[in-house]
Scaffold this active site. Sequence first.
Site, PDB file in Angstrom:
ATOM      1  N   ASP A 122       0.907  -1.146  -0.047  1.00  0.00           N
ATOM      2  CA  ASP A 122      -0.032   0.141  -0.015  1.00  0.00           C
ATOM      3  C   ASP A 122       0.758   1.230  -0.208  1.00  0.00           C
ATOM      4  OD1 ASP A 122       0.983  -0.049   2.640  1.00  0.00           O
ATOM      5  OD2 ASP A 122      -0.947  -0.066   3.604  1.00  0.00           O
ATOM      6  N   SER A 150       9.389   3.832  -3.601  1.00  0.00           N
ATOM      7  CA  SER A 150       9.332   4.250  -5.055  1.00  0.00           C
ATOM      8  C   SER A 150      10.010   3.187  -5.689  1.00  0.00           C
ATOM      9  CB  SER A 150      10.288   5.462  -4.924  1.00  0.00           C
ATOM     10  OG  SER A 150      11.618   5.132  -4.498  1.00  0.00           O
ATOM     11  N   THR A 151      10.716   2.255  -5.247  1.00  0.00           N
ATOM     12  CA  THR A 151      10.980   0.973  -6.078  1.00  0.00           C
ATOM     13  C   THR A 151       9.995   0.071  -6.313  1.00  0.00           C
ATOM     14  OG1 THR A 151      12.073  -0.068  -4.169  1.00  0.00           O
ATOM     15  CG2 THR A 151      13.563   1.282  -5.723  1.00  0.00           C
ATOM     16  N   LYS A 152       9.170  -0.042  -5.223  1.00  0.00           N
ATOM     17  CA  LYS A 152       7.806  -0.928  -5.389  1.00  0.00           C
ATOM     18  C   LYS A 152       7.069  -0.376  -6.490  1.00  0.00           C
ATOM     19  CE  LYS A 152       7.210  -4.300  -3.541  1.00  0.00           C
ATOM     20  NZ  LYS A 152       7.230  -5.853  -3.720  1.00  0.00           N
ATOM     21  N   ASN A 177       0.215  -3.492   6.307  1.00  0.00           N
ATOM     22  CA  ASN A 177       1.387  -3.889   7.219  1.00  0.00           C
ATOM     23  C   ASN A 177       0.948  -5.348   7.677  1.00  0.00           C
ATOM     24  OD1 ASN A 177       1.869  -1.033   7.055  1.00  0.00           O
ATOM     25  ND2 ASN A 177       3.611  -1.637   8.467  1.00  0.00           N
ATOM     26  N   PRO A 190       8.202  -7.293  15.921  1.00  0.00           N
ATOM     27  CA  PRO A 190       9.151  -8.046  16.347  1.00  0.00           C
ATOM     28  C   PRO A 190      10.195  -7.466  16.991  1.00  0.00           C
ATOM     29  CG  PRO A 190       8.730  -8.200  14.155  1.00  0.00           C
ATOM     30  CD  PRO A 190       7.850  -7.461  14.438  1.00  0.00           C
ATOM     31  N   GLN A 192       9.997  -4.717  18.992  1.00  0.00           N
ATOM     32  CA  GLN A 192       9.544  -4.428  20.410  1.00  0.00           C
ATOM     33  C   GLN A 192       9.293  -5.770  21.194  1.00  0.00           C
ATOM     34  OE1 GLN A 192      10.166  -1.460  20.118  1.00  0.00           O
ATOM     35  NE2 GLN A 192       9.740  -0.919  18.009  1.00  0.00           N
ATOM     36  N   ASP A 270      12.405  10.368  14.909  1.00  0.00           N
ATOM     37  CA  ASP A 270      11.635   9.893  14.033  1.00  0.00           C
ATOM     38  C   ASP A 270      12.086   9.564  12.615  1.00  0.00           C
ATOM     39  OD1 ASP A 270       9.159   9.189  12.987  1.00  0.00           O
ATOM     40  OD2 ASP A 270       8.362  11.381  12.929  1.00  0.00           O
ATOM     41  N   ALA A 272      12.901   9.638   8.661  1.00  0.00           N
ATOM     42  CA  ALA A 272      12.789  10.764   7.799  1.00  0.00           C
ATOM     43  C   ALA A 272      11.694  10.294   6.726  1.00  0.00           C
ATOM     44  CB  ALA A 272      13.962  10.978   7.008  1.00  0.00           C
TER      45      ALA A 272
HETATM   46  P1  NAD Z   1      11.338  -9.918   3.673  1.00  0.00           P
HETATM   47  O1  NAD Z   1      12.565  -8.929   3.608  1.00  0.00           O
HETATM   48  O2  NAD Z   1      11.124 -10.687   5.163  1.00  0.00           O
HETATM   49  O3  NAD Z   1      11.757 -11.014   2.589  1.00  0.00           O
HETATM   50  C1  NAD Z   1      12.226 -10.902   1.385  1.00  0.00           C
HETATM   51  C2  NAD Z   1      12.776 -12.060   0.873  1.00  0.00           C
HETATM   52  O4  NAD Z   1      13.374 -12.030  -0.468  1.00  0.00           O
HETATM   53  C3  NAD Z   1      13.943 -12.698   1.702  1.00  0.00           C
HETATM   54  O5  NAD Z   1      13.967 -14.077   1.930  1.00  0.00           O
HETATM   55  C4  NAD Z   1      15.206 -12.440   0.811  1.00  0.00           C
HETATM   56  O6  NAD Z   1      16.348 -13.294   1.128  1.00  0.00           O
HETATM   57  C5  NAD Z   1      14.734 -12.253  -0.758  1.00  0.00           C
HETATM   58  N1  NAD Z   1      15.357 -11.583  -1.616  1.00  0.00           N
HETATM   59  C6  NAD Z   1      15.735 -10.359  -1.544  1.00  0.00           C
HETATM   60  N2  NAD Z   1      16.490  -9.840  -2.691  1.00  0.00           N
HETATM   61  C7  NAD Z   1      16.461 -11.084  -3.303  1.00  0.00           C
HETATM   62  C8  NAD Z   1      16.977 -11.167  -4.508  1.00  0.00           C
HETATM   63  N3  NAD Z   1      17.569 -10.339  -5.509  1.00  0.00           N
HETATM   64  N4  NAD Z   1      16.739 -12.523  -5.460  1.00  0.00           N
HETATM   65  C9  NAD Z   1      15.974 -13.559  -4.651  1.00  0.00           C
HETATM   66  N5  NAD Z   1      15.532 -13.336  -3.436  1.00  0.00           N
HETATM   67  C10 NAD Z   1      15.647 -12.162  -2.775  1.00  0.00           C
HETATM   68  O7  NAD Z   1      10.176  -9.196   3.013  1.00  0.00           O
HETATM   69  P2  NAD Z   1       8.523  -9.550   3.222  1.00  0.00           P
HETATM   70  O8  NAD Z   1       7.911  -8.700   4.527  1.00  0.00           O
HETATM   71  O9  NAD Z   1       8.307 -10.913   3.507  1.00  0.00           O
HETATM   72  O10 NAD Z   1       7.936  -8.842   2.058  1.00  0.00           O
HETATM   73  C11 NAD Z   1       7.739  -9.917   1.045  1.00  0.00           C
HETATM   74  C12 NAD Z   1       7.077  -8.965  -0.133  1.00  0.00           C
HETATM   75  O11 NAD Z   1       5.827  -8.448   0.388  1.00  0.00           O
HETATM   76  C13 NAD Z   1       7.808  -7.643  -0.825  1.00  0.00           C
HETATM   77  O12 NAD Z   1       7.574  -7.609  -2.055  1.00  0.00           O
HETATM   78  C14 NAD Z   1       7.117  -6.473   0.103  1.00  0.00           C
HETATM   79  O13 NAD Z   1       7.122  -5.561  -0.542  1.00  0.00           O
HETATM   80  C15 NAD Z   1       5.882  -6.941   0.030  1.00  0.00           C
HETATM   81  N6  NAD Z   1       4.793  -6.474   1.435  1.00  0.00           N
HETATM   82  C16 NAD Z   1       5.276  -6.612   2.628  1.00  0.00           C
HETATM   83  C17 NAD Z   1       4.485  -6.254   3.374  1.00  0.00           C
HETATM   84  C18 NAD Z   1       4.756  -6.059   4.886  1.00  0.00           C
HETATM   85  O14 NAD Z   1       4.228  -5.788   5.787  1.00  0.00           O
HETATM   86  N7  NAD Z   1       6.101  -6.821   5.359  1.00  0.00           N
HETATM   87  C19 NAD Z   1       3.276  -5.554   3.213  1.00  0.00           C
HETATM   88  C20 NAD Z   1       2.699  -5.607   1.969  1.00  0.00           C
HETATM   89  C21 NAD Z   1       3.591  -5.993   0.901  1.00  0.00           C
HETATM   90  O1  DAU Z   2       2.548  -0.917   4.293  1.00  0.00           O
HETATM   91  C1  DAU Z   2       3.060  -2.135   4.217  1.00  0.00           C
HETATM   92  C2  DAU Z   2       4.545  -2.057   4.551  1.00  0.00           C
HETATM   93  O2  DAU Z   2       4.799  -2.266   5.923  1.00  0.00           O
HETATM   94  C3  DAU Z   2       5.638  -2.922   3.585  1.00  0.00           C
HETATM   95  O3  DAU Z   2       5.576  -2.579   2.332  1.00  0.00           O
HETATM   96  C4  DAU Z   2       7.023  -2.791   4.231  1.00  0.00           C
HETATM   97  O4  DAU Z   2       7.652  -3.889   3.432  1.00  0.00           O
HETATM   98  C5  DAU Z   2       6.830  -3.237   5.589  1.00  0.00           C
HETATM   99  O5  DAU Z   2       8.091  -3.055   6.032  1.00  0.00           O
HETATM  100  C6  DAU Z   2       5.917  -2.267   6.391  1.00  0.00           C
HETATM  101  O6  DAU Z   2       6.544  -1.020   6.396  1.00  0.00           O
HETATM  102  P1  DAU Z   2       6.564   0.231   7.649  1.00  0.00           P
HETATM  103  O7  DAU Z   2       7.522   1.112   7.299  1.00  0.00           O
HETATM  104  O8  DAU Z   2       5.094   0.580   7.907  1.00  0.00           O
HETATM  105  O9  DAU Z   2       6.903  -1.033   8.737  1.00  0.00           O
HETATM  106  P2  DAU Z   2       7.866  -0.682   9.931  1.00  0.00           P
HETATM  107  O10 DAU Z   2       7.755  -2.285  10.489  1.00  0.00           O
HETATM  108  O11 DAU Z   2       9.376  -0.647   9.533  1.00  0.00           O
HETATM  109  O12 DAU Z   2       7.296   0.200  10.715  1.00  0.00           O
HETATM  110  C7  DAU Z   2       5.871   0.178  11.214  1.00  0.00           C
HETATM  111  C8  DAU Z   2       5.669   1.723  12.069  1.00  0.00           C
HETATM  112  O13 DAU Z   2       6.422   1.453  13.116  1.00  0.00           O
HETATM  113  C9  DAU Z   2       6.171   2.951  11.138  1.00  0.00           C
HETATM  114  O14 DAU Z   2       5.276   3.990  11.603  1.00  0.00           O
HETATM  115  C10 DAU Z   2       7.471   3.121  12.043  1.00  0.00           C
HETATM  116  C11 DAU Z   2       7.213   2.685  13.334  1.00  0.00           C
HETATM  117  N1  DAU Z   2       8.380   2.201  14.302  1.00  0.00           N
HETATM  118  C12 DAU Z   2       9.401   1.204  13.631  1.00  0.00           C
HETATM  119  C13 DAU Z   2      10.148   0.593  14.414  1.00  0.00           C
HETATM  120  C14 DAU Z   2      10.998  -0.343  13.627  1.00  0.00           C
HETATM  121  C15 DAU Z   2       8.602   2.573  15.344  1.00  0.00           C
HETATM  122  O15 DAU Z   2       7.692   3.670  15.858  1.00  0.00           O
HETATM  123  N2  DAU Z   2       9.711   2.091  16.018  1.00  0.00           N
HETATM  124  C16 DAU Z   2      10.308   0.970  15.648  1.00  0.00           C
HETATM  125  O16 DAU Z   2      11.339   0.721  16.338  1.00  0.00           O
END
Ligand code: NAD
Ligand code: DAU
Length: 332
Positions: A122, A150-152, A177, A190, A192, A270, A272
Site C-alpha cells: 500500500d 518508490s522502487t515498489k 502492514n 517483532p 519491540q 523519527d 525521515a
Molecule cells: P522480507 O524482507 O522478510 O523477505 C524478502 C525475501 O526476499 C528474503 O527471503 C530475501 O532473501 C529475498 N530476496 C531479497 N532480494 C532477493 C533477490 N535479489 N533475489 C532473490 N531473493 C531475494 O520481506 P517481506 O516482509 O516478507 O515482504 C515480501 C513481499 O511483500 C515484498 O515484495 C514486500 O514489498 C511485500 N509486502 C510486505 C508487507 C509487509 O508488511 N512486510 C506488506 C505488503 C507488501
Molecule cells: O504497508 C506495508 C509496508 O509495511 C511494507 O511494504 C513494508 O515492507 C513493511 O516493512 C511495512 O513498512 P513500515 O515502514 O510501515 O513498517 P515498519 O515495521 O518498519 O514500521 C511500522 C511503523 O512503526 C512505522 O510507522 C515506523 C514505526 N516504528 C518502527 C520501528 C522499527 C517505530 O515506531 N519504532 C520502531 O522501532
Amino acid sequence: MKILVTGGAGFIGSNFVHYLYGERPDWHITVLDALTYAGNLKNLEGFDESRYRFVHGNICDAELVDSLFAEVDAVVHFAAESHNDNSLHDPRPFLDTNVVGTYTLLEAARKYDRRFHHVSTDEVYGDLELDDPNKFTENTAYNPSSPYSSTKAASDMLVRAWTRSFGVKATISNCSNNYGPYQHIEKFIPRQVSGVLLGRKPRLYGAGANVRDWIHTEDHSSAVLTILEKGKIGETYMVGANGEKNNKEVVELILELMGKPTNDYEHVTDRAGHDIRYAIDASKLKRELGWEPKYTDFRSGLQATIDWYTANQAWWQPQKDATEAKYKAAGH
Ligand code: NAD
Ligand code: DAU
C-alpha cells in the site's frame, strides 16, 4: 500445478509457502531466494521433497530465472528489499532487486507466457492524513515517499506495462502492514517484542501517532492464493483487514500482553519522510473474488505472535545485536 515462489525464505513468502503446502496438496512448490540478511532457511522446514524444492539464487540472474520459468506454470513474486529504514541508508539494493529483479522475472514470464502474480504494498500510494475519511483504493494515484516504496511503485508500473504491451498474464496485489510469525526483528512489532523479552523498552519513532493498517500474514496468503486462482488478468487488488492502529496503541498493547506497565517505552528519533497513515479499502477483492480475512481480532493475533517470538528465541536471537547496532547508528 507447478509454482515458483520468489522470496519464499522471507517473512510473507515463507508464510505463503506453508499456507499453500497445506491448502493445495497436489501442487509442487519451487522457492527461489537469494538468502539475504532477511531470508532464513529455518522458515522453510518440514516439507516433503516430492512436493517442494529450494533454489538458492538471485532474481536478477536472467539465466537462472529463465531455466526456472521454463519448468513451472505460475509464479508468485514476493522477493524484495522490504525495509524502509534500510532504504534510507543504502537505496542501491532496492533498485537492483525491486526494479531490475522484477524486470528480469517479467521478461521470463513474457518469453514462456506464464501466469505472474506480483506482491506489492500500500506504500506505493504515499500516505493519508489522520482525519482523512478516505482509504486507499485501486484507483488512488501513486505517490511513494521512500526509496523502498518508490522502487515498489516502479515494479508495479513495469508489471502493468508488460501486461499491456506484451500480454503478460499478470495481477498485482497491494497489501497493508503484515504481522505474524517469521517476521524479521528489524520490523516494528517483532523489534519491540524481542526487546521486551530481553528486558529492553520499546522504541517509538516520534510521537507514535503514525497509523498502520495491520493484517495477519495468513490473511495475506489467502488473498494472494485467491487472486492467483480467480483474479482477472491485468487487475490490481487491495488487500487489508480494517486493522488501523497508531504505533503508540500497538506498543501499549504489546506491553500489556507481556505483563509490563503500558507506559514503559521510549520516544526516539523519527524516520525521515515518515508516512503518516495507511488505510486499505479491500472491498473490490471481497466483492469480486469473495475473499474474507479470518484474523479480525488484532489482540488475539498479536498475543499469538508474542507467543511465537517467546517460544522461538533461538530463531531471532542471532540477529538481535546486528539489527540493534544498525538502529543505534541511525538514532532509533
Ligand atoms: P522480507 O524482507 O522478510 O523477505 C524478502 C525475501 O526476499 C528474503 O527471503 C530475501 O532473501 C529475498 N530476496 C531479497 N532480494 C532477493 C533477490 N535479489 N533475489 C532473490 N531473493 C531475494 O520481506 P517481506 O516482509 O516478507 O515482504 C515480501 C513481499 O511483500 C515484498 O515484495 C514486500 O514489498 C511485500 N509486502 C510486505 C508487507 C509487509 O508488511 N512486510 C506488506 C505488503 C507488501
Ligand atoms: O504497508 C506495508 C509496508 O509495511 C511494507 O511494504 C513494508 O515492507 C513493511 O516493512 C511495512 O513498512 P513500515 O515502514 O510501515 O513498517 P515498519 O515495521 O518498519 O514500521 C511500522 C511503523 O512503526 C512505522 O510507522 C515506523 C514505526 N516504528 C518502527 C520501528 C522499527 C517505530 O515506531 N519504532 C520502531 O522501532
